[in-house]
Design a protein around this motif. Structure first.
Motif, PDB file in Angstrom:
ATOM      1  N   ARG A 211      67.841  54.287 -61.249  1.00  0.00           N
ATOM      2  CA  ARG A 211      67.363  53.359 -60.225  1.00  0.00           C
ATOM      3  C   ARG A 211      66.180  52.582 -60.800  1.00  0.00           C
ATOM      4  N   ILE A 212      66.022  51.329 -60.364  1.00  0.00           N
ATOM      5  CA  ILE A 212      65.012  50.458 -60.953  1.00  0.00           C
ATOM      6  C   ILE A 212      64.164  49.816 -59.863  1.00  0.00           C
ATOM      7  N   VAL A 213      62.853  49.841 -60.061  1.00  0.00           N
ATOM      8  CA  VAL A 213      61.944  49.026 -59.264  1.00  0.00           C
ATOM      9  C   VAL A 213      61.140  48.171 -60.233  1.00  0.00           C
ATOM     10  N   LEU A 214      60.667  47.048 -59.738  1.00  0.00           N
ATOM     11  CA  LEU A 214      60.042  46.051 -60.612  1.00  0.00           C
ATOM     12  C   LEU A 214      58.725  45.565 -60.034  1.00  0.00           C
ATOM     13  N   LEU A 215      57.721  45.440 -60.894  1.00  0.00           N
ATOM     14  CA  LEU A 215      56.495  44.743 -60.568  1.00  0.00           C
ATOM     15  C   LEU A 215      56.421  43.519 -61.468  1.00  0.00           C
ATOM     16  N   THR A 216      56.288  42.329 -60.870  1.00  0.00           N
ATOM     17  CA  THR A 216      56.384  41.091 -61.625  1.00  0.00           C
ATOM     18  C   THR A 216      55.513  40.020 -60.983  1.00  0.00           C
ATOM     19  N   ASP A 217      55.645  38.763 -61.434  1.00  0.00           N
ATOM     20  CA  ASP A 217      54.858  37.653 -60.905  1.00  0.00           C
ATOM     21  C   ASP A 217      55.677  36.875 -59.884  1.00  0.00           C
ATOM     22  N   PRO A 218      55.090  35.838 -59.272  1.00  0.00           N
ATOM     23  CA  PRO A 218      55.816  35.104 -58.223  1.00  0.00           C
ATOM     24  C   PRO A 218      57.095  34.420 -58.704  1.00  0.00           C
ATOM     25  N   TRP A 219      57.209  34.192 -60.002  1.00  0.00           N
ATOM     26  CA  TRP A 219      58.417  33.539 -60.523  1.00  0.00           C
ATOM     27  C   TRP A 219      59.549  34.534 -60.717  1.00  0.00           C
ATOM     28  N   ARG A 220      59.248  35.809 -60.631  1.00  0.00           N
ATOM     29  CA  ARG A 220      60.220  36.894 -60.613  1.00  0.00           C
ATOM     30  C   ARG A 220      61.022  36.994 -61.907  1.00  0.00           C
ATOM     31  N   SER A 221      60.765  38.066 -62.624  1.00  0.00           N
ATOM     32  CA  SER A 221      61.525  38.388 -63.824  1.00  0.00           C
ATOM     33  C   SER A 221      63.016  38.495 -63.494  1.00  0.00           C
ATOM     34  N   PRO A 222      63.895  38.159 -64.448  1.00  0.00           N
ATOM     35  CA  PRO A 222      65.335  38.333 -64.218  1.00  0.00           C
ATOM     36  C   PRO A 222      65.725  39.757 -63.854  1.00  0.00           C
ATOM     37  N   ILE A 223      64.856  40.705 -64.156  1.00  0.00           N
ATOM     38  CA  ILE A 223      65.135  42.104 -63.824  1.00  0.00           C
ATOM     39  C   ILE A 223      65.202  42.296 -62.316  1.00  0.00           C
ATOM     40  N   ALA A 224      64.648  41.359 -61.554  1.00  0.00           N
ATOM     41  CA  ALA A 224      64.670  41.462 -60.090  1.00  0.00           C
ATOM     42  C   ALA A 224      66.091  41.594 -59.557  1.00  0.00           C
ATOM     43  N   GLN A 225      67.060  40.998 -60.261  1.00  0.00           N
ATOM     44  CA  GLN A 225      68.452  41.089 -59.822  1.00  0.00           C
ATOM     45  C   GLN A 225      69.009  42.508 -59.960  1.00  0.00           C
ATOM     46  N   LEU A 226      68.355  43.328 -60.774  1.00  0.00           N
ATOM     47  CA  LEU A 226      68.814  44.705 -61.000  1.00  0.00           C
ATOM     48  C   LEU A 226      68.011  45.724 -60.192  1.00  0.00           C
ATOM     49  N   ALA A 227      66.899  45.287 -59.627  1.00  0.00           N
ATOM     50  CA  ALA A 227      65.984  46.209 -58.958  1.00  0.00           C
ATOM     51  C   ALA A 227      66.302  46.343 -57.474  1.00  0.00           C
ATOM     52  N   GLU A 228      66.060  47.528 -56.948  1.00  0.00           N
ATOM     53  CA  GLU A 228      66.284  47.720 -55.513  1.00  0.00           C
ATOM     54  C   GLU A 228      65.035  47.430 -54.700  1.00  0.00           C
ATOM     55  N   ALA A 229      63.896  47.270 -55.364  1.00  0.00           N
ATOM     56  CA  ALA A 229      62.664  46.863 -54.691  1.00  0.00           C
ATOM     57  C   ALA A 229      61.768  46.164 -55.707  1.00  0.00           C
ATOM     58  N   VAL A 230      61.027  45.149 -55.236  1.00  0.00           N
ATOM     59  CA  VAL A 230      60.209  44.319 -56.127  1.00  0.00           C
ATOM     60  C   VAL A 230      58.852  44.058 -55.481  1.00  0.00           C
ATOM     61  N   LEU A 231      57.780  44.198 -56.274  1.00  0.00           N
ATOM     62  CA  LEU A 231      56.448  43.771 -55.864  1.00  0.00           C
ATOM     63  C   LEU A 231      56.013  42.630 -56.766  1.00  0.00           C
ATOM     64  N   THR A 232      55.564  41.524 -56.172  1.00  0.00           N
ATOM     65  CA  THR A 232      55.089  40.396 -56.971  1.00  0.00           C
ATOM     66  C   THR A 232      53.581  40.256 -56.817  1.00  0.00           C
ATOM     67  N   ALA A 233      52.958  39.639 -57.839  1.00  0.00           N
ATOM     68  CA  ALA A 233      51.509  39.455 -57.841  1.00  0.00           C
ATOM     69  C   ALA A 233      51.166  38.047 -58.295  1.00  0.00           C
ATOM     70  N   PRO A 234      50.224  37.380 -57.617  1.00  0.00           N
ATOM     71  CA  PRO A 234      49.744  36.077 -58.088  1.00  0.00           C
ATOM     72  C   PRO A 234      49.201  36.205 -59.507  1.00  0.00           C
ATOM     73  N   ASP A 235      49.290  35.127 -60.276  1.00  0.00           N
ATOM     74  CA  ASP A 235      48.891  35.186 -61.688  1.00  0.00           C
ATOM     75  C   ASP A 235      47.951  34.034 -62.024  1.00  0.00           C
ATOM     76  N   GLU A 236      46.961  33.806 -61.181  1.00  0.00           N
ATOM     77  CA  GLU A 236      46.000  32.742 -61.438  1.00  0.00           C
ATOM     78  C   GLU A 236      44.778  33.307 -62.135  1.00  0.00           C
ATOM     79  N   THR A 237      44.398  32.700 -63.243  1.00  0.00           N
ATOM     80  CA  THR A 237      43.275  33.201 -64.026  1.00  0.00           C
ATOM     81  C   THR A 237      42.767  32.108 -64.951  1.00  0.00           C
TER      82      THR A 237
END
Length: 290
Positions: A211-237
């Motif tokens: 099973r896969i969960v993903l933490l990524t940015d607002p543009w969403r890694s392609p892995i999001a299509q394989l994950a059953e849950a995703v958390l995104t984070a703003p990436d301004e710096t």
């Protein structure tokens, strides 16, 4: 037509099923702009079907997709027309601040925005998986996100058993795929620029039944299509390497959620760890004085 005042909150908080959570997470990112587009484009971004989009909106009281879009446009007009927001923009744009202060304030704003965009059911789904003692947790990160996977593994392993970092520092070793199966939960951290190796590994893990969960940015890694849950984070710096402030806070929140769900077991495990450390320190001290 529904009032737009509470639209963002209803989109975030009404999700129940996995498909609804994915859709709510997409809506929450940079709302209201994220909610514009066709049914098909929204479905593609969320990795769900068109009918799922329409069913979810109907659940929220929008009989037609056009009604929902009208509410979104009304929210955009309301935000753009706010005198307070216009004053704030002018003040922020004209102020002369030291880089250090601007950098810290930018991260504070990112944390606030991440909190405002949170889909509680998506976070809870990941926390439940991390708390499930039947699953073996396998954190995995890329070049710049490896430190997040390390942090999760280090803290989570003190609260529950069967937590092992998938460490790929010395070259991407696919050998670990041979041991993955349905009892494994692979927690992947992937931020732009996304690594092809991580996607390839995720595909292999999914094929093995993990099973896969993903933490990524607002543009969403392609892995999001394989994950059953995703958390995104703003990436301004202001840094050229992207920010990991919000993802670090997300890791800490997940660890806190696991501790809260498994309070007694976590307390007993931490007590045992402290005992072992104390005994080890005594042995080391004794060796020193021999």
């Amino acid at each position: 037509m529904k009032s737009s005042d509470d639209l963002a909150a209803r989109l975030r908080n009404s999700a129940v099923s996995t498909a609804e959570r994915k859709l709510a997470a997409v809506f929450a990112e940079n709302f209201p702009g994220s909610a514009l587009g066709t049914v098909e484009s929204l479905a593609t971004r969320a990795g769900v079907s068109g009918p799922t989009v329409l069913r979810y909106l109907a659940k929220l009281g929008f009989a037609r997709f056009a009604d929902f879009q009208d509410a979104v446009k009304a929210e955009i007009d309301r935000q753009l027309g706010s005198p307070l927001q216009q004053i704030d923009r002018a003040k922020d744009g004209g102020a002369e601040h030291h880089l250090y202060r601007r950098a810290l304030l930018m991260q504070a704003e990112s944390l606030r925005r991440a909190a405002d965009q949170a889909v509680p059911a998506e976070f809870d789904a990941i926390a439940e998986l991390l708390s499930d003692s039947r699953l073996r947790v396998r954190p995995l990160g890329g070049r710049y996100s490896r430190i997040l996977a390390q942090r999760l593994a280090m803290q989570l392993s003190q609260l529950r058993p069967d937590v092992t970092l998938l460490d790929m520092q010395l070259g991407f070793a696919y050998d670990t795929l041979v041991d993955l199966g349905p009892r494994d939960l692979v927690v992947i951290f992937d931020y732009r620029r996304y690594q092809d190796e991580l996607l390839s590994f995720a595909k292999g893990a999914r094929a093995a039944g993990a099973r896969i969960v993903l933490l990524t940015d607002p543009w969403r890694s392609p892995i999001a299509q394989l994950a059953e849950a995703v958390l995104t984070a703003p990436d301004e710096t202001l840094s050229p390497f992207g920010s990991r402030v919000v993802p670090t806070a997300q890791v800490e929140a997940l660890v806190a959620a696991v501790a809260d769900r498994n309070r007694e077991a976590a307390r007993a495990r931490l007590a045992r760890i402290e005992t072992l450390r104390s005994e080890g320190a005594k042995r080391t001290d004794g060796d020193t004085h021999d």
